[in-house]
Design an enzyme around this catalytic site. Structure first.
Site, mmCIF file in Angstrom:
data_model
loop_
_atom_site.group_PDB
_atom_site.id
_atom_site.type_symbol
_atom_site.label_atom_id
_atom_site.label_comp_id
_atom_site.label_asym_id
_atom_site.label_seq_id
_atom_site.Cartn_x
_atom_site.Cartn_y
_atom_site.Cartn_z
ATOM 1 N NE ARG A 78 59.860 34.688 96.738
ATOM 2 C CZ ARG A 78 61.013 34.114 97.054
ATOM 3 N NH1 ARG A 78 61.898 33.836 96.104
ATOM 4 N NH2 ARG A 78 61.305 33.832 98.310
ATOM 5 C CB SER A 79 59.194 39.702 90.607
ATOM 6 O OG SER A 79 59.860 40.447 91.595
ATOM 7 C CB ALA A 80 54.840 36.318 88.631
#
Length: 400
Positions: A78-80
């Protein structure tokens, strides 16, 4: 400090991997996430001063299955992904190819539409461009087609005057950064990451998953919200919670997280293969930790990614205070989240990025720590997952 192989089984949890002497409390915290916090499958890796000191995995590779997580299991983070992608413009700046204070339109002329002509590269990276939403959400087919998606974000009218406030560009960050990098380099961001970072460093990390690696990726899914008493989990209570705002279809929160409609299935091979640097990267925990270690210094003979001046830029605050999308106080550098109440990392020097629902990668130059945590059990947390925070606390406690 030599690493020792570890294998511990409590109940049905079989923790495998290696942990260096003195870092055993981190292994214990990792195990406790399964025992106490509902973890189903996860991996954790930590480097200290360029040396791998923790490399652990346990559970099942599919959140709803029984096939064991193995040493090379990868997951959508995801946003990592944003933390990896944010190093690309830093490296372009380091190489003299990108001026952080130049207008984005200098490189991407179409971006000047609707008064965005004065938006600088620095403002775009710091979530200050004012375009966290689109007037018309994109279908998945449109979202993964970069010419279509970048044209949509370039044509979008800002929802606040650029530079005057900040708000998390949850999905539009993918197309803002993709559009800029493509026009500066002639390559897609995913291709640039592969050529300039992942391949030279030997990282199992992709922004745009190749078909040949798809068999390694586990299945994500929701897990029960479990938190033991006295755990110290962060509980932010703004006047209006993110959950409440998400229920309002007119809120910036709902619109920012809903720019792809219907919501994509992150287990869909089409989504995983998409070059979406804001949300769809795939990585192992080992790769995330090794990547962040390389931002701090050489790793196994490979040269460091960031020189000292660029590393100082990575940890420098560009945005702070009330976030118009997340509705809490957030801190951003040039694409990275910085340590603070909304995103607790190791300490004041830390920079990195969480993934909504769990995953986390970051570096701390002062402590010499690089951290990568990947999970398949998605919780509702956006920036401060209790499982990741338990691991960060354990690392903080044992860091020399």
């Amino acid at each position: 400090m030599g690493a020792v192989r570890t294998k511990g089984c409590v109940g049905q949890v079989d923790v495998r991997g290696t942990v260096a002497a003195g870092w055993e409390p981190v292994r214990d915290a990792f195990l406790n996430n399964f025992v106490q916090r509902g973890e189903r499958g996860a991996a954790l890796a930590v480097h200290h001063d360029g040396v791998a000191v923790v490399d652990l995995w346990a559970g099942s590779r599919d959140v709803d299955g029984t096939e064991p997580w193995t040493a090379d299991t990868a997951q959508v983070v995801r946003s990592a992904t944003k933390g990896v992608a944010a190093v690309v413009p830093l490296l372009l700046h380091q190489r003299g190819l990108l001026d952080l204070d130049a207008p984005v339109a200098l490189y991407w002329p179409d971006f000047k539409a609707h008064g965005k002509d004065r938006v600088t590269v620095r403002q775009l990276l710091a979530h200050r461009a004012g375009v966290p939403v689109l007037d018309r959400p994109l279908t998945l087919a449109e979202a993964v087609d970069l010419p279509t998606a970048t044209a949509a974000v370039a044509a979008q009218e800002p929802v606040w005057e650029p530079g005057t406030a900040h708000g998390y560009h949850a999905h539009t960050f993918s197309w803002l950064l993709s559009g800029l990098v493509h026009r500066v380099t002639g390559r897609t961001l995913g291709r640039w990451v592969a050529d300039e970072m992942a391949d030279p460093l030997g990282l199992d990390l992709w922004i745009g998953l190749p078909d040949a690696e798809a068999h390694r990726v586990g299945r994500l899914g929701p897990v029960e919200e479990v938190e033991p008493p006295g755990s110290g989990a962060l509980k932010l209570r703004p006047k209006r919670s993110v959950t409440q705002a998400y229920q309002d279809p007119e809120s910036l929160t709902r619109r920012a997280f809903g720019v792809i409609d219907p919501k994509p299935d992150e287990n869909d091979p089409v989504y995983r293969a998409a070059e979406l640097p804001g949300s769809a990267g795939v990585a192992t925990a080992r790769a995330l930790a090794r990547f962040y270690a390389a931002t701090l210094g050489p790793v196994d003979g490979a040269p460091r990614l960031l020189d000292p001046a660029t590393l100082a830029l990575a940890r420098t605050e560009e945005s702070a205070g009330p976030d118009r999308v997340l509705l809490v106080g957030t801190r951003f550098g040039l694409g990275h989240m910085l340590h603070g109440p909304a995103c607790p990392l190791l300490g004041p020097a830390s920079f990195g990025h969480p993934g909504r629902g769990g995953s986390l990668g970051f570096a701390d130059p002062d402590a010499g720590i690089a951290f990568g945590y990947v999970t398949n059990g998605m919780r509702k947390t956006v920036t401060a997952d209790p499982r990741a925070q338990a691991l960060v606390r354990a690392v903080r406690a044992v860091t020399p």
